[in-house]
Design a protein around this motif. Structure first.
Motif, short mmCIF file in Angstrom:
data_model
loop_
_atom_site.label_atom_id
_atom_site.label_comp_id
_atom_site.label_asym_id
_atom_site.label_seq_id
_atom_site.Cartn_x
_atom_site.Cartn_y
_atom_site.Cartn_z
N THR A 12 -4.67 -3.66 -4.28
CA THR A 12 -3.82 -3.44 -5.44
C THR A 12 -2.41 -3.06 -4.99
OG1 THR A 12 -4.53 -1.13 -5.55
CG2 THR A 12 -5.74 -2.73 -6.90
N PRO A 13 -1.40 -3.28 -5.83
CA PRO A 13 -0.02 -2.91 -5.46
C PRO A 13 0.14 -1.41 -5.26
CG PRO A 13 -0.05 -4.44 -7.32
CD PRO A 13 -1.46 -3.97 -7.13
N PHE A 14 1.16 -1.04 -4.48
CA PHE A 14 1.55 0.36 -4.36
C PHE A 14 3.05 0.43 -4.15
CE2 PHE A 14 0.64 -0.71 0.13
CZ PHE A 14 1.79 -0.24 0.75
N ARG A 15 3.59 1.60 -4.42
CA ARG A 15 5.01 1.85 -4.21
C ARG A 15 5.21 2.59 -2.89
NH1 ARG A 15 9.21 1.76 -8.09
NH2 ARG A 15 8.85 -0.06 -9.42
N TYR A 16 6.08 2.08 -2.05
CA TYR A 16 6.46 2.78 -0.83
C TYR A 16 7.16 4.07 -1.22
CZ TYR A 16 8.57 3.46 3.79
OH TYR A 16 8.94 3.97 5.01
N PRO A 17 6.90 5.19 -0.54
CA PRO A 17 6.20 5.37 0.74
C PRO A 17 4.74 5.76 0.62
CG PRO A 17 7.36 7.38 0.22
CD PRO A 17 7.60 6.44 -0.94
N HIS A 18 4.12 5.51 -0.54
CA HIS A 18 2.73 5.91 -0.75
C HIS A 18 1.81 4.83 -0.16
CE1 HIS A 18 4.38 9.10 -3.18
NE2 HIS A 18 5.00 8.20 -3.92
N CYS A 19 1.82 4.75 1.17
CA CYS A 19 1.09 3.70 1.87
C CYS A 19 -0.31 4.18 2.24
CB CYS A 19 1.83 3.30 3.16
SG CYS A 19 3.57 2.91 2.94
N PRO A 20 -1.28 3.28 2.22
CA PRO A 20 -2.63 3.66 2.70
C PRO A 20 -2.61 3.91 4.20
CG PRO A 20 -2.52 1.31 2.26
CD PRO A 20 -1.24 1.88 1.76
#
Length: 277
Positions: free
Chosen positions: A133-141
């Motif tokens: 699913t999409p995410f917004r940087y800087p909330h990286c897995p």
């Protein structure tokens, strides 16, 4: 609403022009190419270059310079598409992936300045963990990091974005890689909205410069330098210590002396950034 134009910025150097001109696929609506040809000496266009450049969707821009990061900055300066996809001269593109990307961009909010996409190996596997699913940087897995082949830039956002740090990347004096991580971090710090989309856009060679940590002093220096710019000197130092210990844990056949040498190289990267800031 008309589909936006996607311009693929293929950076190449000297006689790599032949490889670069094999990257463009059959013409597609709203897709075009800029081959940014960096010349470290005077190299004439060969017959193949003249023939391919006759395509309306392919431009060749030649200039004298040195370093991949400098070449990417030149490509950004010369680009004219609505969206700009960073590329190298050994990528494999597919029509369905590009057409799918154009549709995604049409429906996506105007607030996003940079999109991060997915790349795959020739066998279809992914070289790193990607979320579904999409995410917004800087909330990286955990384990995710941006790579240059995945970066898609909205051209109208360029005036407020940084450029690639020429201390990093192939052809630079000391640091062989890491320019894309630094670019994304600096773009976010400048206020850019950066979104990951789980859309595969390109196939890459089975190994890249960044995969050569155990073999290359310059890659190890690059890691220390990247960590310094993102986390500061102390944060970089602690992470380098952790990484050297992790290498020893994953490769018990490596002596502590060898792992100390890896740590020393990463610390050299820290010192280099501090000396050149």
């Amino acid at each position: 609403m008309p589909q936006p134009t996607i311009e693929i910025l293929i950076c190449t150097i000297d006689n790599r022009i032949d490889a670069a001109l094999r990257v463009p696929i059959a013409p597609l609506p709203n897709v075009r190419y800029l081959v940014c040809w960096q010349q470290t000496n005077q190299v004439a266009l060969n017959q193949q270059g003249r023939a391919v450049s006759l395509r309306e969707d392919v431009r060749i821009h030649s200039w004298n310079g040195c370093g991949l990061s400098a070449n990417r900055n030149e490509a950004l300066a010369q680009a004219s598409g609505d969206f700009l996809l960073i590329a190298d001269d050994d990528e494999i593109l597919q029509a369905d992936q590009l057409e799918g990307l154009a549709t995604i961009l049409t429906d996506h909010p105007q607030s996003t300045d940079i999109f991060l996409l997915r790349m795959q190996r020739p066998d279809g596997s992914f070289p790193k963990p990607y979320p579904s699913t999409p995410f917004r940087y800087p909330h990286c897995p955990h384990g995710y990091y941006p790579s240059s082949w995945e970066i898609l830039i909205r051209r109208s956002s360029l005036p407020r974005l940084p450029r690639f740090d020429v201390r990093f990347g192939l052809g630079s004096e000391r640091l062989a890689c890491g320019e894309e991580e630094v670019f994304i971090h600096q773009a976010f710090s400048s206020g850019a909205q950066i979104t990951f989309i789980p859309h595969t856009i390109v196939s890459i060679p089975s190994s890249t410069t960044g995969d050569l940590f155990l073999q290359s002093v310059a890659v190890r220096r690059s890691k220390g330098a990247v960590l310094t710019l993102i986390h500061g000197t102390l944060g970089a130092f602690l992470r380098c210590l952790y990484f050297a210990r992790l290498v020893h844990r994953q490769h018990p056949e490596y002596t502590w002396r060898k792992c100390y040498n890896y740590l020393r190289d990463m610390l050299d990267g820290i010192r280099y950034i501090r000396a050149t800031q």
